[in-house]
Design a protein around this motif. Structure first.
Motif, PDB file in Angstrom:
ATOM      1  N   LEU A  78       1.090  -1.512  -0.049  1.00 46.85           N
ATOM      2  CA  LEU A  78       0.067  -0.128   0.075  1.00 46.85           C
ATOM      3  C   LEU A  78       0.808   1.488   0.066  1.00 46.85           C
ATOM      4  O   LEU A  78       1.008   2.201  -0.692  1.00 46.85           O
ATOM      5  N   ILE A  79       1.778   0.950   0.640  1.00 48.52           N
ATOM      6  CA  ILE A  79       2.476   2.652   0.882  1.00 48.52           C
ATOM      7  C   ILE A  79       3.584   2.586  -0.255  1.00 48.52           C
ATOM      8  O   ILE A  79       3.493   3.835  -1.309  1.00 48.52           O
ATOM      9  N   LEU A  82       1.722   4.561  -2.977  1.00 49.13           N
ATOM     10  CA  LEU A  82       1.770   5.532  -2.915  1.00 49.13           C
ATOM     11  C   LEU A  82       2.614   6.344  -3.004  1.00 49.13           C
ATOM     12  O   LEU A  82       2.560   7.972  -3.331  1.00 49.13           O
ATOM     13  N   TYR A  83       3.429   6.899  -2.630  1.00 49.39           N
ATOM     14  CA  TYR A  83       4.682   7.392  -2.567  1.00 49.39           C
ATOM     15  C   TYR A  83       5.286   7.639  -3.701  1.00 49.39           C
ATOM     16  O   TYR A  83       5.637   8.578  -4.287  1.00 49.39           O
ATOM     17  N   PHE A  85       3.770   7.256  -7.215  1.00 44.78           N
ATOM     18  CA  PHE A  85       2.730   8.124  -7.438  1.00 44.78           C
ATOM     19  C   PHE A  85       3.169   9.714  -7.454  1.00 44.78           C
ATOM     20  O   PHE A  85       3.224  10.227  -9.172  1.00 44.78           O
ATOM     21  N   GLY A  98       0.171   5.822 -12.312  1.00 45.33           N
ATOM     22  CA  GLY A  98      -0.500   5.074 -11.838  1.00 45.33           C
ATOM     23  C   GLY A  98      -0.019   3.750 -11.721  1.00 45.33           C
ATOM     24  O   GLY A  98       0.081   3.088 -10.713  1.00 45.33           O
ATOM     25  N   GLY A 105       4.364  -0.920  -6.939  1.00 44.51           N
ATOM     26  CA  GLY A 105       3.996  -1.648  -5.280  1.00 44.51           C
ATOM     27  C   GLY A 105       3.914  -2.926  -5.135  1.00 44.51           C
ATOM     28  O   GLY A 105       3.655  -3.701  -4.499  1.00 44.51           O
ATOM     29  N   VAL A 144      -4.438   0.892  -5.276  1.00 47.18           N
ATOM     30  CA  VAL A 144      -3.952   1.872  -4.821  1.00 47.18           C
ATOM     31  C   VAL A 144      -4.071   2.163  -6.563  1.00 47.18           C
ATOM     32  O   VAL A 144      -4.153   3.520  -6.118  1.00 47.18           O
ATOM     33  N   LEU A 148      -5.623   6.412  -7.629  1.00 49.64           N
ATOM     34  CA  LEU A 148      -5.182   7.541  -7.187  1.00 49.64           C
ATOM     35  C   LEU A 148      -4.708   7.923  -9.053  1.00 49.64           C
ATOM     36  O   LEU A 148      -5.434   9.250  -8.460  1.00 49.64           O
TER      37      LEU A 148
END
Length: 320
Positions: A78-79, A82-83, A85, A98, A105, A144, A148
């Motif tokens: 998940l992390i 996120l960063y 992107f 994305g 990820g 995710v 995004l």
């Protein structure tokens, strides 16, 4: 860093077959693995590692360590997208950002398989539940990435229902096979497993070498298209996975003391999907260009990890 470990990894026959595939393409050789044979070998590798993982899991007790491992794996998945992107969207379109974030990820089953072989060479073992952790890390990163894209895209994004996307992530052939094999291996008795041991164990390294030869051929063909996307793609495909692997190699000691499991966590965090993510993005985000994220994962990150990454991650695990 242990340079003897690095040298041993560089001279590993599996890696050398991968390099042979790239060389064959550069020399414009007609060497190739038939498509059906390549697919069979990939299915075999997933089946073998899933079944053996299920067998290992059947011999272990269900503990809090397993729960923490699964939670940690999902958190990583998940992390990272996120960063990633927000770094990527400064250089690529929202759709491509994305898709690339989702790929990094998510995880690479082939890198996972190669990592297990590397561990065996160093006389380390890992827990069977790590196979389940790997399978569960595929879908969260894809979801995710799509979320995004939907949040930041100014254009209409392909309207795929989230339930459909989740279903596709878990029913993707590679995820379904390794999960199913894990369950079957868990249910099979030791006597039943012994009957197919020559197929699940003895032939494994040979098939892996041939598969990596095929991966080298595929990577070699995609390198030219990849370099057209600029140097940022190249540096991202090395630096970000390296950071992910190093951080997780260190942080994982808060989750487990097992050296093999910690190493597997680091490899999963540093790997990038080039099977499940392209298949999912083709459905959910057709505007994302696979000519960018597929070569990044397959032609840059994968060979970097199996050459330099794995010795680095294992050295950090052993020192922390």
């Amino acid at each position: 860093m242990n340079f003897d470990l690095l040298l041993e990894n560089i001279t590993n026959p599996a890696l050398l077959f991968f390099l042979l595939g790239i060389i064959a393409v550069r020399l414009k050789s007609d060497l190739e693995i038939p498509k059906n044979s390549s697919k069979f070998i990939s299915l075999y590798l997933l089946f073998s590692i899933g079944f053996k993982g299920g067998q290992e899991l059947s011999h272990s007790h269900f503990t809090l360590d397993i729960i923490w491992s699964v939670a940690f794996g999902i958190l990583i998945a998940l992390i990272i997208p996120l960063y990633s992107f927000f770094i990527l969207k400064k250089h690529f379109s929202i759709e491509n950002s994305g898709a690339i974030a989702a790929a990094y990820g998510s995880v690479s089953a082939v890198t996972f398989v190669t990592a297990i072989t590397f561990l065996e060479m160093q006389n380390y073992t890992f827990s069977g539940h790590m196979v389940a952790v790997m399978a569960l890390m595929e879908a969260p990163a894809i979801i995710v990435g799509v979320i995004l894209i939907r949040l930041f895209s100014k254009n209409d994004v392909h309207s795929t229902k989230m339930s459909s996307l989740i279903k596709h992530s878990f029913t993707n052939g590679s995820v379904l096979l390794i999960t199913g094999s894990l369950i079957i291996g868990f249910l099979a008795s030791d006597q039943q497993a012994l009957g197919i041991k020559p197929f699940t164990t003895d032939m494994f390294k040979g098939f892996l070498a041939i598969f990596l030869l095929d991966m080298g051929i595929v990577s070699g063909r995609k390198l030219n298209d990849f370099f057209k996307s600029g140097w940022f793609s190249f540096f991202f495909a090395i630096i970000i996975p390296l950071i992910n692997g190093i951080v997780v190699a260190y942080v994982s000691h808060f989750i487990t003391d097992d050296i093999g499991n910690r190493f597997i966590f680091a490899v999963l965090a540093s790997s990038a999907s080039y099977i499940a993510v392209p298949a999912a993005m083709k459905i959910a985000v057709p505007k994302a260009n696979p000519g960018i994220f597929l070569p990044m994962a397959l032609a840059i990150t994968f060979p970097f990890n199996i050459t330099f990454g794995m010795p680095i991650y294992l050295s950090i695990v052993l020192c922390s």
